[in-house]
Design a protein around this motif. Structure first.
Motif, PDB file in Angstrom:
ATOM      1  N   UNK A   1       0.818  -1.212   0.000  1.00 56.12           N
ATOM      2  CA  UNK A   1       0.000   0.000   0.000  1.00 56.12           C
ATOM      3  C   UNK A   1       0.854   1.265   0.000  1.00 56.12           C
ATOM      4  N   UNK A   2       0.202   2.411  -0.186  1.00 57.39           N
ATOM      5  CA  UNK A   2       0.914   3.674  -0.138  1.00 57.39           C
ATOM      6  C   UNK A   2       1.353   3.964   1.297  1.00 57.39           C
ATOM      7  N   UNK A   3       2.127   5.015   1.484  1.00 60.92           N
ATOM      8  CA  UNK A   3       2.786   5.251   2.757  1.00 60.92           C
ATOM      9  C   UNK A   3       1.980   5.985   3.808  1.00 60.92           C
ATOM     10  N   UNK A   4       0.743   6.438   3.495  1.00 65.94           N
ATOM     11  CA  UNK A   4      -0.050   7.185   4.474  1.00 65.94           C
ATOM     12  C   UNK A   4      -1.268   6.360   4.895  1.00 65.94           C
ATOM     13  N   UNK A   5      -0.978   5.240   5.543  1.00 63.63           N
ATOM     14  CA  UNK A   5      -2.063   4.348   5.960  1.00 63.63           C
ATOM     15  C   UNK A   5      -2.801   4.880   7.180  1.00 63.63           C
ATOM     16  N   UNK A   6      -2.225   5.924   7.798  1.00 63.93           N
ATOM     17  CA  UNK A   6      -2.888   6.549   8.940  1.00 63.93           C
ATOM     18  C   UNK A   6      -4.098   7.371   8.520  1.00 63.93           C
ATOM     19  N   UNK A   7      -4.212   7.688   7.233  1.00 64.92           N
ATOM     20  CA  UNK A   7      -5.375   8.406   6.711  1.00 64.92           C
ATOM     21  C   UNK A   7      -6.358   7.354   6.202  1.00 64.92           C
ATOM     22  N   UNK A   8      -7.607   7.421   6.681  1.00 66.73           N
ATOM     23  CA  UNK A   8      -8.586   6.379   6.328  1.00 66.73           C
ATOM     24  C   UNK A   8      -9.239   6.724   4.986  1.00 66.73           C
TER      25      UNK A   8
END
Length: 286
Positions: A143-150
């Motif tokens: 996945x992309x690197x900003x998994x903290x954004x839902x």
């Protein structure tokens, strides 16, 4: 009888709800979402989901949609209109439609799209899987690197779910640089001795609302919690494993890549945390 859904200020029969083919959620996956569980007709952890939604919008420089300040009442009205006792409410905000396709964000006068709908799931809290436990496979985390954004960029998690299904399992844990990040739609944990171990918060994983509540309850119950990375091999050698999410609450994991975890049955710590979470969440439900 069709569901009543919410779209940009209106409650509509689901078949009458329409958005533009130029909406950026469709063209660019340029949207964020939340899922709030309903137990006994009440909303679980609503405040946490609303706060995370606001953070996701801010991280993507996305405007709040009209109706943002009324989200609690909108959720409650959908529960009432659809007679939901146990189930979930899905909410999605996109950057909206500028009337054409363009990589650049539209101007600020383009209003975001706000959609909510219910999913009726009787027996959600009494899932038989909680007594059986999940079987898990591991896959590479691509996945992309900003998994903290839902965000609504869920193609790879969907591929992981399908890979697990093809293997006769329930879900997949994703692995990056040798360490488990998270499940396809949940946070991952292992238990070694009397210590609960889960990956620390960062951009690498979703900051789970259920995760935060479960860890708080664990600490209040004098359970040891260690936030750090762990490997699949370490998980296979653990005494217990489990996942948390808004839809599964606390779900035991009994097998990873064909290796039984502990006794191969749900463990006592996961069972106790599930019991505490459901009890305390029902007390605080809105």
């Amino acid at each position: 009888m069709s569901r009543t859904v919410y779209l940009n200020g209106e409650y509509l029969p689901e078949e009458d709800a329409k958005i533009s083919i130029f909406d950026r959620s469709f063209l660019m996956a340029d949207g964020v979402y939340e899922v709030t569980s309903v137990l006994g007709g009440m909303l679980i952890d609503f405040a946490g989901h609303a706060k995370r939604l606001e953070r996701s919008l801010n991280e993507l420089d996305m405007q709040k949609p009209d109706g943002f300040d009324d989200l609690l009442e909108i959720h409650r009205e959908l529960v009432r209109l659809n007679d939901i006792d146990e189930g979930m409410i899905y909410l999605q905000v996109s950057r909206g439609s500028a009337g054409d396709r363009d990589f650049a964000y539209p101007s600020d006068d383009v209003k975001p799209t706000l959609v909510l709908f219910t999913q009726n799931k009787p027996g959600l809290a009494d899932s038989p899987k909680a007594k059986e436990g999940f079987k898990i496979i591991s896959i590479e985390d691509l996945r992309w690197g900003r998994r903290d954004i839902k965000t609504t960029q869920l193609l790879y998690p969907s591929m992981g779910k399908m890979a697990a299904k093809a293997a006769g399992c329930d879900d997949a844990w994703m692995v990056e640089d040798g360490a488990v990040t998270e499940g396809t739609s949940n946070n991952a944990y292992i238990v070694k001795g009397d210590t609960i171990i889960t990956r620390q918060l960062s951009n690498d994983i979703l900051h789970g609302i259920t995760r935060a509540a479960v860890l708080r309850f664990a600490r209040e119950a004098q359970m040891k919690v260690e936030e750090r990375t762990f490997t699949i091999a370490e998980a296979q050698d653990a005494d217990e494993a489990f996942v948390t999410s808004a839809s599964t609450f606390v779900m035991p994991v009994v097998e990873i890549d064909g290796a039984a975890i502990g006794t191969g049955t749900p463990g006592p710590i996961a069972a106790r945390l599930r019991e505490i979470y459901l009890d305390e969440s029902r007390k605080a439900a809105q």
